[in-house]
Each structure stands twice: as structure tokens, then as C-alpha cells.
Design a protein around this motif. Structure first.
Motif, PDB file in Angstrom:
ATOM      1  N   UNK A   1      35.513  64.224  17.188  1.00  0.00           N
ATOM      2  CA  UNK A   1      35.385  63.385  15.668  1.00  0.00           C
ATOM      3  C   UNK A   1      36.169  62.209  15.823  1.00  0.00           C
ATOM      4  N   UNK A   2      37.241  62.211  16.351  1.00  0.00           N
ATOM      5  CA  UNK A   2      38.262  61.160  16.499  1.00  0.00           C
ATOM      6  C   UNK A   2      37.644  60.195  17.810  1.00  0.00           C
ATOM      7  N   UNK A   3      37.065  60.667  18.735  1.00  0.00           N
ATOM      8  CA  UNK A   3      36.426  60.171  19.629  1.00  0.00           C
ATOM      9  C   UNK A   3      35.485  59.103  19.170  1.00  0.00           C
ATOM     10  N   UNK A   4      34.313  59.697  18.373  1.00  0.00           N
ATOM     11  CA  UNK A   4      33.388  59.057  17.850  1.00  0.00           C
ATOM     12  C   UNK A   4      33.853  57.978  17.055  1.00  0.00           C
TER      13      UNK A   4
ATOM     14  N   UNK B   1      42.795  54.531  22.959  1.00  0.00           N
ATOM     15  CA  UNK B   1      42.181  55.351  24.233  1.00  0.00           C
ATOM     16  C   UNK B   1      43.246  56.089  24.675  1.00  0.00           C
ATOM     17  N   UNK B   2      44.259  55.359  24.916  1.00  0.00           N
ATOM     18  CA  UNK B   2      45.430  56.133  25.754  1.00  0.00           C
ATOM     19  C   UNK B   2      45.870  57.375  24.738  1.00  0.00           C
ATOM     20  N   UNK B   3      45.873  57.423  23.567  1.00  0.00           N
ATOM     21  CA  UNK B   3      46.444  58.354  22.482  1.00  0.00           C
ATOM     22  C   UNK B   3      45.339  59.341  22.465  1.00  0.00           C
TER      23      UNK B   3
ATOM     24  N   UNK C   1      45.851  63.067  24.273  1.00  0.00           N
ATOM     25  CA  UNK C   1      45.457  64.493  23.530  1.00  0.00           C
ATOM     26  C   UNK C   1      44.428  65.376  24.095  1.00  0.00           C
ATOM     27  N   UNK C   2      43.516  64.834  24.686  1.00  0.00           N
ATOM     28  CA  UNK C   2      42.314  65.455  25.369  1.00  0.00           C
ATOM     29  C   UNK C   2      43.127  66.215  26.648  1.00  0.00           C
ATOM     30  N   UNK C   3      43.865  65.600  27.361  1.00  0.00           N
ATOM     31  CA  UNK C   3      44.377  66.187  28.605  1.00  0.00           C
ATOM     32  C   UNK C   3      45.617  67.262  27.947  1.00  0.00           C
ATOM     33  N   UNK C   4      46.089  67.081  26.901  1.00  0.00           N
ATOM     34  CA  UNK C   4      47.216  68.050  26.462  1.00  0.00           C
ATOM     35  C   UNK C   4      46.486  69.207  26.101  1.00  0.00           C
ATOM     36  N   UNK C   5      45.617  69.175  25.153  1.00  0.00           N
ATOM     37  CA  UNK C   5      44.480  70.269  24.584  1.00  0.00           C
ATOM     38  C   UNK C   5      43.913  71.078  25.820  1.00  0.00           C
ATOM     39  N   UNK C   6      43.335  70.477  26.799  1.00  0.00           N
ATOM     40  CA  UNK C   6      42.760  71.211  27.906  1.00  0.00           C
ATOM     41  C   UNK C   6      44.044  71.809  28.611  1.00  0.00           C
TER      42      UNK C   6
END
Length: 341
Positions: free
Chosen positions: A25-28, A87-89, A93-98
């Protein structure tokens, strides 16, 4: 500083609650707001679908090829402060979550919390007893009949996977629990080996397996031959073995070298070994002719025959016994291929 910490805490709580859906949702939202802001800034040359997607991805990930960039001061400000930092944030977040998700999944499997109920064609080893169990896994991996099959170890006392990389692992409170055995995938397993430190527990597991009716072959080991016979009474379709140390001791005293012969017949590796072969449907002969054929064509020796649908074995069968399908047991240096006979 307190405001930033508060914002960080709320952000972490949001992603913890909504997970990947929240990140998506945040990405969209970030993508849509970025497009709207550049539209307001008049950066029309960046706003076609393909061009904006390309510009957004290269900028948000800080790759920045430089072939496309905003021209106005407002567009540059929006790109620097909103698209790039946002975008960096989101990327971190995606890397950390993955990374966290993979780590949690790996730890769950190491701790025996995985589910292999849909797995098929594998081997299940119920019970773990240190080095002796490791030896079982090694022997299974050496024999061509089970080499390459996935292995699932099932135990209640071991805290973590005892052989990571070589076998999967499931853990439960009790080894005779139907839920635990189902999670180990006994229903679709090709073979199931039961070996515990307690004959009582092994007997309970055998009775549970009888109730679950797995399709694969089940072998249960008992230290007491009487318990093995009792288990065979309740579950004749399962194969129950017992410790033959005493019998081996007596036999070796009467016929010196017997223990060496039996050890060689059970050993996996070079030399003659005992194998089993399922005869094709419609196969018809007698044990005498089959013995000669095995010796002549395969340098193999027939030692036993079991008729189709029978639980009884003919060891060293007489020549006149008719063979109508079923299975044979033989000694050879190599296993017969599926279509050999």
C-alpha cells in the motif's frame, strides 16, 4: 528527536500489523503521489507510463542513470526530497522485511515447526538417537533405491534439526501423535522407519500408523523380539524387526563366520548385498528355472520368494514352487533394474 522516534515507532508498528500488504500500500501511494507532484511541477516529459515507471525505479533505488531527469527547480526538489528519500525508505523496509521473513521461516524449519503433509515420495525417520540415527541416514543416502529421496526426521526430544542440509525436521510433544505424523508427511511417504529408545513408544507409533494407513512401506525396530511379535499381531501389514544380537551370538558360536556373512549381506556399498525385486504382472515360471536364470543372466542368487498377496516367505524355495507374480529376494552385486525380468 522525540518526534522522529515517535514516527519511527508508529511506522514499525504499522508494518508489523499489516506486513506485506502495508508495504505494498505504501509503495502504491508513494508511486501515485510522486506522479501527481511531477504533474503539478509540469514535468510532462517524464509522465508517459513507461518513462515514468523507468524514472521512478531508477531514482527511488538511487541507480540514477541520468538519461531522464526533471528540468524545473520544483521538479528537482520533489525528486530529491520525496521520490529519492521515500524510495530509499521503502527499499530498506522491503529488504528488512524480506530478510526477517526468510530468517523466521528458516528458524521455524530448524526448530521443527515446518509442515510436510503434502510431500510425496520421501522417507520419514521417526525417532532420533544420535550417531546410530545418523548412520541410518547415511546408509539411505548411499543406496540407489533411496538415494535422492527427501528425508524428514520426526522427533519429540531433539531441539533443532540434527542434520540440516541433509534432512528436514519436524518436532512435536509426542511421537505417537497423529497430528505430528501427518505433519511429517507419512501419508505420502515412500518409506517410514520407526526407531525409538522405548519399545512401548514404538508400539504406540505402530498402532497410530496403522490407523493412518500410509501408502509407503513401514519398518519398526524393537529391542525386544516379543514386543516385535506383538506389534506384528496388531499390524500384520507393517514390518517389525527386533534386536538379533543374542541370536547372532548363538549362531556365530555354532557356525563361525555367520555374523560376518549377515553383516556383508546387509551392508551398503561394494560386494554382494541382499535385494528385493517385485515381479511384473503376468510373470510365470518356477523357482528352479528362476534360480538358473538369475545366476546365468545377472550372477544373482535367489534366496526367497513371497507369493502375490501373501505374508509368508519361502526361504530357499524348492525348485517346483510355482512363481506367479509376487516378489523375490536375492543376493547380487547390483540391484536389478525395473524391467530386468
Amino acid at each position: 528527536m522525540s518526534l522522529l522516534l515517535l514516527l519511527r515507532a508508529h511506522t514499525a508498528a504499522f508494518f508489523e500489523r499489516f506486513g506485506w500488504a502495508g508495504i505494498g500500500l505504501m509503495l502504491v501511494l508513494h508511486f501515485g503521489i510522486s506522479y501527481a507532484l511531477l504533474f503539478i511541477a509540469g514535468e510532462d516529459h517524464l509522465l508517459s507510463c513507461i518513462d515514468f515507471l523507468y524514472f521512478y525505479c531508477t531514482t527511488a533505488t538511487t541507480v540514477g542513470y541520468g538519461d531522464m531527469s526533471p528540468k524545473s527547480g520544483l521538479g528537482k526538489t520533489i525528486t530529491a526530497l520525496w521520490i529519492m528519500f521515500g524510495g530509499i525508505a521503502l527499499l530498506t523496509t522491503v529488504i528488512g522485511k524480506a530478510t526477517t521473513s526468510v530468517s523466521v521461516l528458516w528458524r521455524r524449519k530448524m526448530k521443527g515447526m515446518g509442515d510436510y503433509s503434502t510431500l510425496t515420495g520421501h522417507t520419514v525417520l521417526i525417532g532420533w538417537d544420535g550417531e546410530s540415527s545418523e548412520r541410518i541416514v547415511e546408509l539411505l543416502s548411499q543406496d540407489e533405491a533411496s538415494r535422492g529421496d527427501e528425508m524428514v526426521i520426526c522427533d519429540a526430544l531433539t531441539l533443532e534439526n540434527p542434520m540440516p542440509g541433509k534432512a528436514s525436521f519436524v518436532k512435536g510433544d509426542s511421537l505417537d501423535s497423529p497430528i505430528l505424523l501427518k505433519r511429517a508427511g507419512v501419508s505420502g511417504a515412500h518409506r517410514i522407519l520407526v526407531r525409538t529408545q522405548s519399545d512401548n513408544l514404538t508400539l504406540a507409533i505402530v498402532l497410530t500408523l496403522k490407523q493412518l494407513a500410509p501408502k509407503g512401506h513401514v519398518v519398526a525396530h524393537f529391542n525386544d523380539s516379543e514386543r516385535a511379535a506383538l506389534a506384528k499381531t496388531y499390524a500384520p501389514e507393517l514390518e517389525c524387526t527386533s534386536n538379533m544380537a543374542i541370536e547372532m551370538l548363538v549362531r556365530s558360536s555354532q557356525d563361525p563366520g555367520s555374523s560376518i556373512v549377515i553383516h556383508e549381506l546387509l551392508c551398503v556399498g561394494k560386494g554382494a548385498t541382499q535385494f528385493r525385486y517385485v515381479l511384473p504382472d503376468g510373470f510365470s515360471t518356477n523357482c528352479g528355472d528362476l534360480y538358473i536364470r538369475l545366476r546365468k543372466e545377472f550372477s544373482a542368487t535367489l534366496i526367497g520368494y513371497r507369493a502375490l498377496g501373501s505374508n509368508e516367505f519361502d526361504i530357499n524355495p524348492a525348485n517346483a514352487i510355482e512363481v506367479r507374480g509376487g516378489e523375490i529376494f536375492y543376493i547380487a552385486s547390483e540391484r536389478l533394474e525395473g524391467g530386468s525380468l
